[in-house]
Design a protein around this motif. Structure first.
Motif, PDB file in Angstrom:
ATOM      1  N   HIS A 278       0.801  -1.223   0.000  1.00  0.00           N
ATOM      2  CA  HIS A 278       0.000   0.000   0.000  1.00  0.00           C
ATOM      3  C   HIS A 278       0.836   1.276   0.000  1.00  0.00           C
ATOM      4  CE1 HIS A 278      -3.813  -2.004   0.272  1.00  0.00           C
ATOM      5  NE2 HIS A 278      -3.447  -2.683   1.321  1.00  0.00           N
ATOM      6  N   THR A 279       2.036   1.236   0.561  1.00  0.00           N
ATOM      7  CA  THR A 279       2.828   2.465   0.657  1.00  0.00           C
ATOM      8  C   THR A 279       3.965   2.536  -0.344  1.00  0.00           C
ATOM      9  OG1 THR A 279       4.465   1.652   2.261  1.00  0.00           O
ATOM     10  CG2 THR A 279       2.366   2.465   3.143  1.00  0.00           C
ATOM     11  N   SER A 280       4.353   1.401  -0.916  1.00  0.00           N
ATOM     12  CA  SER A 280       5.516   1.259  -1.804  1.00  0.00           C
ATOM     13  C   SER A 280       6.815   1.564  -1.075  1.00  0.00           C
ATOM     14  CB  SER A 280       5.377   2.140  -3.062  1.00  0.00           C
ATOM     15  OG  SER A 280       5.529   3.519  -2.788  1.00  0.00           O
ATOM     16  N   LEU A 281       6.776   1.552   0.255  1.00  0.00           N
ATOM     17  CA  LEU A 281       7.945   1.870   1.066  1.00  0.00           C
ATOM     18  C   LEU A 281       8.324   0.680   1.949  1.00  0.00           C
ATOM     19  CD1 LEU A 281       6.806   5.408   2.290  1.00  0.00           C
ATOM     20  CD2 LEU A 281       8.421   4.920   0.435  1.00  0.00           C
ATOM     21  N   ASP A 282       9.619   0.537   2.198  1.00  0.00           N
ATOM     22  CA  ASP A 282      10.097  -0.497   3.117  1.00  0.00           C
ATOM     23  C   ASP A 282      10.293   0.118   4.497  1.00  0.00           C
ATOM     24  OD1 ASP A 282      10.315  -2.947   1.598  1.00  0.00           O
ATOM     25  OD2 ASP A 282      11.894  -1.959   0.453  1.00  0.00           O
ATOM     26  N   VAL A 487      -2.654   4.134  14.885  1.00  0.00           N
ATOM     27  CA  VAL A 487      -3.667   3.124  15.202  1.00  0.00           C
ATOM     28  C   VAL A 487      -3.475   1.850  14.380  1.00  0.00           C
ATOM     29  CG1 VAL A 487      -6.136   2.633  15.003  1.00  0.00           C
ATOM     30  CG2 VAL A 487      -5.359   4.770  16.054  1.00  0.00           C
ATOM     31  N   ASP A 488      -3.212   1.993  13.073  1.00  0.00           N
ATOM     32  CA  ASP A 488      -3.047   0.804  12.234  1.00  0.00           C
ATOM     33  C   ASP A 488      -1.859  -0.031  12.705  1.00  0.00           C
ATOM     34  OD1 ASP A 488      -4.245  -0.058   9.337  1.00  0.00           O
ATOM     35  OD2 ASP A 488      -2.148  -0.646   9.487  1.00  0.00           O
ATOM     36  N   THR A 489      -0.738   0.622  12.942  1.00  0.00           N
ATOM     37  CA  THR A 489       0.427  -0.112  13.454  1.00  0.00           C
ATOM     38  C   THR A 489       0.188  -0.590  14.877  1.00  0.00           C
ATOM     39  OG1 THR A 489       1.422   2.017  14.076  1.00  0.00           O
ATOM     40  CG2 THR A 489       2.097   1.054  11.963  1.00  0.00           C
ATOM     41  N   GLY A 490      -0.556   0.204  15.645  1.00  0.00           N
ATOM     42  CA  GLY A 490      -0.871  -0.220  17.010  1.00  0.00           C
ATOM     43  C   GLY A 490      -1.670  -1.510  17.025  1.00  0.00           C
ATOM     44  N   ILE A 491      -2.690  -1.577  16.185  1.00  0.00           N
ATOM     45  CA  ILE A 491      -3.547  -2.765  16.138  1.00  0.00           C
ATOM     46  C   ILE A 491      -2.797  -3.972  15.590  1.00  0.00           C
ATOM     47  CG2 ILE A 491      -5.558  -3.773  14.975  1.00  0.00           C
ATOM     48  CD1 ILE A 491      -6.813  -0.949  15.014  1.00  0.00           C
ATOM     49  N   HIS A 492      -2.096  -3.775  14.475  1.00  0.00           N
ATOM     50  CA  HIS A 492      -1.562  -4.919  13.728  1.00  0.00           C
ATOM     51  C   HIS A 492      -0.139  -5.317  14.101  1.00  0.00           C
ATOM     52  CE1 HIS A 492      -5.099  -5.169  11.265  1.00  0.00           C
ATOM     53  NE2 HIS A 492      -4.997  -3.896  10.905  1.00  0.00           N
ATOM     54  N   ALA A 493       0.592  -4.442  14.804  1.00  0.00           N
ATOM     55  CA  ALA A 493       1.981  -4.781  15.136  1.00  0.00           C
ATOM     56  C   ALA A 493       2.328  -4.597  16.606  1.00  0.00           C
ATOM     57  CB  ALA A 493       2.940  -3.934  14.293  1.00  0.00           C
ATOM     58  N   LYS A 494       1.482  -3.892  17.370  1.00  0.00           N
ATOM     59  CA  LYS A 494       1.817  -3.613  18.762  1.00  0.00           C
ATOM     60  C   LYS A 494       0.801  -4.186  19.747  1.00  0.00           C
ATOM     61  CE  LYS A 494       3.659   0.462  19.660  1.00  0.00           C
ATOM     62  NZ  LYS A 494       5.087   0.128  19.808  1.00  0.00           N
ATOM     63  N   ALA A 530      -4.600   1.928   5.452  1.00  0.00           N
ATOM     64  CA  ALA A 530      -4.782   3.257   6.037  1.00  0.00           C
ATOM     65  C   ALA A 530      -3.470   4.022   6.200  1.00  0.00           C
ATOM     66  CB  ALA A 530      -5.474   3.130   7.404  1.00  0.00           C
ATOM     67  N   LEU A 531      -2.339   3.346   6.079  1.00  0.00           N
ATOM     68  CA  LEU A 531      -1.044   4.012   6.218  1.00  0.00           C
ATOM     69  C   LEU A 531      -0.708   4.860   4.992  1.00  0.00           C
ATOM     70  CD1 LEU A 531       0.994   0.934   7.520  1.00  0.00           C
ATOM     71  CD2 LEU A 531      -0.154   2.692   8.892  1.00  0.00           C
ATOM     72  N   ALA A 532      -1.363   4.563   3.874  1.00  0.00           N
ATOM     73  CA  ALA A 532      -0.974   5.152   2.601  1.00  0.00           C
ATOM     74  C   ALA A 532      -1.224   6.656   2.545  1.00  0.00           C
ATOM     75  CB  ALA A 532      -1.726   4.452   1.469  1.00  0.00           C
ATOM     76  N   TYR A 533      -2.288   7.130   3.177  1.00  0.00           N
ATOM     77  CA  TYR A 533      -2.728   8.512   3.029  1.00  0.00           C
ATOM     78  C   TYR A 533      -1.664   9.506   3.510  1.00  0.00           C
ATOM     79  CZ  TYR A 533      -7.329   6.324   2.473  1.00  0.00           C
ATOM     80  OH  TYR A 533      -8.377   5.567   2.043  1.00  0.00           O
ATOM     81  N   LYS A 534      -1.320   9.401   4.759  1.00  0.00           N
ATOM     82  CA  LYS A 534      -0.398  10.361   5.352  1.00  0.00           C
ATOM     83  C   LYS A 534       1.014  10.201   4.786  1.00  0.00           C
ATOM     84  CE  LYS A 534      -0.638  13.213   7.863  1.00  0.00           C
ATOM     85  NZ  LYS A 534      -0.500  14.702   7.718  1.00  0.00           N
ATOM     86  N   LEU A 535       1.458   8.962   4.580  1.00  0.00           N
ATOM     87  CA  LEU A 535       2.806   8.763   4.040  1.00  0.00           C
ATOM     88  C   LEU A 535       2.889   9.300   2.613  1.00  0.00           C
ATOM     89  CD1 LEU A 535       3.647   5.207   5.441  1.00  0.00           C
ATOM     90  CD2 LEU A 535       4.442   7.426   6.286  1.00  0.00           C
ATOM     91  N   GLY A 536       1.843   9.107   1.821  1.00  0.00           N
ATOM     92  CA  GLY A 536       1.843   9.653   0.470  1.00  0.00           C
ATOM     93  C   GLY A 536       1.780  11.166   0.455  1.00  0.00           C
ATOM     94  N   GLN A 537       0.933  11.738   1.297  1.00  0.00           N
ATOM     95  CA  GLN A 537       0.831  13.193   1.379  1.00  0.00           C
ATOM     96  C   GLN A 537       2.160  13.823   1.774  1.00  0.00           C
ATOM     97  OE1 GLN A 537      -0.121  14.808   4.995  1.00  0.00           O
ATOM     98  NE2 GLN A 537      -1.474  16.459   4.294  1.00  0.00           N
TER      99      GLN A 537
END
Length: 589
Positions: A278-282, A487-494, A530-537
């Motif tokens: 989704h982000t094209s970023l590592d 929140v996305d990282t909190g839910i899925h990774a933390k 949901a990570l894509a929006y802010k990182l892309g902006q």
């Protein structure tokens, strides 16, 4: 939302395409590979083909069987290998961008394929119980042959739903199950649908259309066929679908304390793949989490400054309380919600020639969501135009429970979803010439959604906001997207619980609680998106700042926007390459 052809089923013709792509110049090989891939993709994902105006496959759905998913993996790997085998140094810059885009896209689809979300994920927002009801809105009937195709597609919905259940059984056997709240939402939604007579379902709306050129026998055949498809195929399958969820999945579903993908076997690895998709970023989840915390703190400061101006206080808790509880700041009727969206779109249409050199030919219109999805959907979404000109771009606005829809967010929402946001970017991409078809219709989420979020603040530069109160919507939405990183990282990774995510967003955004709940459930159902929006902006803003600094008086905002938009939804790395080249040319196109 933008079109991303994902989860593709099996398609024929792979061997022919493979043979064709090994001869000729590197550029010719790439062109043939890109075209053969796109044709296979349309055939394998026929609903997406219909949505963009390609009507060849209106009679079918994609293949969601394990065999179909596996054939798709093999096909994608073949395309990836062929793209990598084309020598980059034998291509011009335009073809190099196409090669990179094809490789990036295949890698992303293969990563998603390898996550096997079909075995356990239950999606309350865009599952087949919702999406099937939406198809009629973009599959118009223009001939009796198209009517016959619709009957066949509606007939195929029952087997598709049954296969979805079969896929869940595989996950269940390996202790891979969905979160409880998602299951309960879907069960409730399907039961509401089943409680209505077939005649009220969106699937039978096409029967209301008049076809003056048809014979009486054709009208009768279509009515009988479509009605039977719904009654004999879709309704019984939906009953089985809901029954399995309620009796088999729900008792074993993950509690809200374990909502994240990290609680599924192999989940953390899958999450990292989805971040890249989704982000094209590592970027590791922890780094994204920290970026989010910093962004939330920065935007909170801006909200306190604007709160002093609008409400006479810098107390953020008091500002949020006012925004959430002052009923004068909310709509009263669905018509008011729709009218505000219409007026914002009209202002944006009038302003864009001063800010963009490339403008789309396709129009954009506002349409309220239908009731079957509005209760469980997000606040809005966008659907791209049909490429044949038969349907404009559509900004779907959620008008359900208007008393929960803030007036002060309506303009920011409109500018994100329509113009200068999604419609401008996606319609321009569809109308580009000289690039392969796949690049016109697919895109990296971080580019597409990053542009949408960038557009919310751009609209302020364009003078589109009506008041400082409406500008509060900019900060509310920007803070919302920053919270997503947390929140996305909190839910899925933390290991965050669903309620912990809801509480964090209540404390740091002005969104109404019902919207926050739907949003959090969306993040749970779509890990990483949901990570894509802010990182892309952030990347678009960073590139713009670099271009302004490097070019000085030569910087032209219209040219910058054209550079960003003239290649479709590329990866953030490719976007940086294009902007760097634009700077090196001294700001010329």
């Amino acid at each position: 939302m933008f079109l991303l052809i994902a989860g593709l089923g099996a398609a024929d013709g792979g061997s022919a395409a493979a043979a064709a792509s090994t001869t000729g110049s590197a550029s010719d090989r790439l062109a043939r590979l890109a075209e053969s891939y796109w044709q296979e993709a349309l055939q394998a994902n026929p609903v997406s083909a219909t949505s963009i105006g390609d009507r060849r496959y209106d009679d079918r759905l994609d293949d969601n069987t394990p065999a179909g998913i596996e054939k798709d993996r093999v096909r994608l790997e073949r395309v990836l290998a062929e793209a990598r085998a084309i020598p980059e140094n034998e291509l011009d810059s335009a073809d190099q961008l196409t090669r990179v885009a094809l490789i990036d896209y295949m890698e992303g689809l293969l990563a998603e394929n390898g996550c096997h979300l079909e075995e356990w994920n239950v999606d309350p927002l865009a599952g087949p119980h919702i999406e099937f009801m939406n198809i009629e809105s973009y599959q118009p009937i223009r001939s009796f042959a198209e009517a016959q195709a619709m009957v066949k597609r509606w007939r195929a919905m029952g087997p598709y739903l049954d296969q979805t259940v079969a896929n869940w059984k595989v996950g269940l056997a390996h202790d891979k199950v969905a979160p409880l709240e998602a299951v309960k939402k879907v069960v409730g939604n399907v039961k509401e649908t089943l409680a209505e007579p077939d005649s009220q379902w969106a699937l039978l709306h096409p029967l209301k259309m008049a076809h003056a050129d048809w014979t009486d026998a054709q009208r009768a055949e279509f009515a009988k066929g479509l009605t039977a498809a719904v009654h004999e195929s879709v309704r019984p399958a939906l009953e089985r679908y809901a029954r399995f969820l309620e009796t088999e999945i729900q008792p074993k579903a993950r509690p809200q304390e374990k909502s994240g993908i990290m609680n599924v076997a192999g989940g953390l690895d899958a999450y990292r793949k989805l971040i890249k998709l989704h982000t094209s970023l590592d970027l590791p989840p922890e780094e994204i989490h920290q970026i989010g915390l910093a962004e939330v703190a920065r935007i909170n400061g801006e909200m306190e400054d604007l709160g002093q101006k609008v409400f006479g206080t810098r107390d953020r808790a008091a500002i949020l309380e006012r925004l959430r509880t002052d009923k004068s700041l909310y709509f009263k009727t669905p018509d008011e919600v729709e009218a505000k969206a219409e007026s914002a779109l009209a202002k944006a249409k009038a302003a864009i020639p001063q800010w963009f050199g490339i403008l789309p030919k396709a129009d954009c219109v506002v349409t309220p969501m239908l009731e079957h999805e509005a209760k469980v959907s997000t606040i809005a979404y966008y659907r791209q135009p049909a490429t044949d000109g038969s349907r404009p771009g559509t900004y779907y606005i959620n008008t359900w429970a208007p008393e929960t829809r803030p007036r002060y967010e309506a303009e920011a929402l409109a500018y994100h979803e329509s113009i200068p946001g999604h419609h401008l970017q996606i319609a321009i991409a569809q109308e580009l010439t000289g690039i392969p078809e796949f690049r016109k219709h697919v895109g990296v989420t971080a580019f597409v959604e990053g542009w949408g979020l960038y557009s919310e603040r751009l609209a302020d530069e364009m003078g589109l906001y009506s008041s400082d109160l409406d500008r509060m919507g900019i900060l509310s939405f920007d803070g919302w997207r920053a919270c997503r990183l947390v929140v996305d990282t909190g839910i899925h990774a933390k290991g965050w619980s669903r309620q912990q995510a809801i509480d964090y967003m209540l404390a740091n955004t002005a969104l109404a609680e019902n919207n926050i709940v739907n949003e959090v459930d969306r993040y749970i159902a779509w890990p990483g998106q949901a990570l894509a929006y802010k990182l892309g902006q952030r990347e678009i803003l960073r590139l713009r700042d670099e271009a302004k600094k490097a070019l000085g008086p030569k910087f032209d905002i219209k040219r910058f926007h054209d550079v960003v938009l003239r290649n479709g939804g590329v990866s953030l790395a490719s976007l940086r390459h294009e902007v760097d080249a634009y700077i090196a040319r001294g700001g010329t196109l």
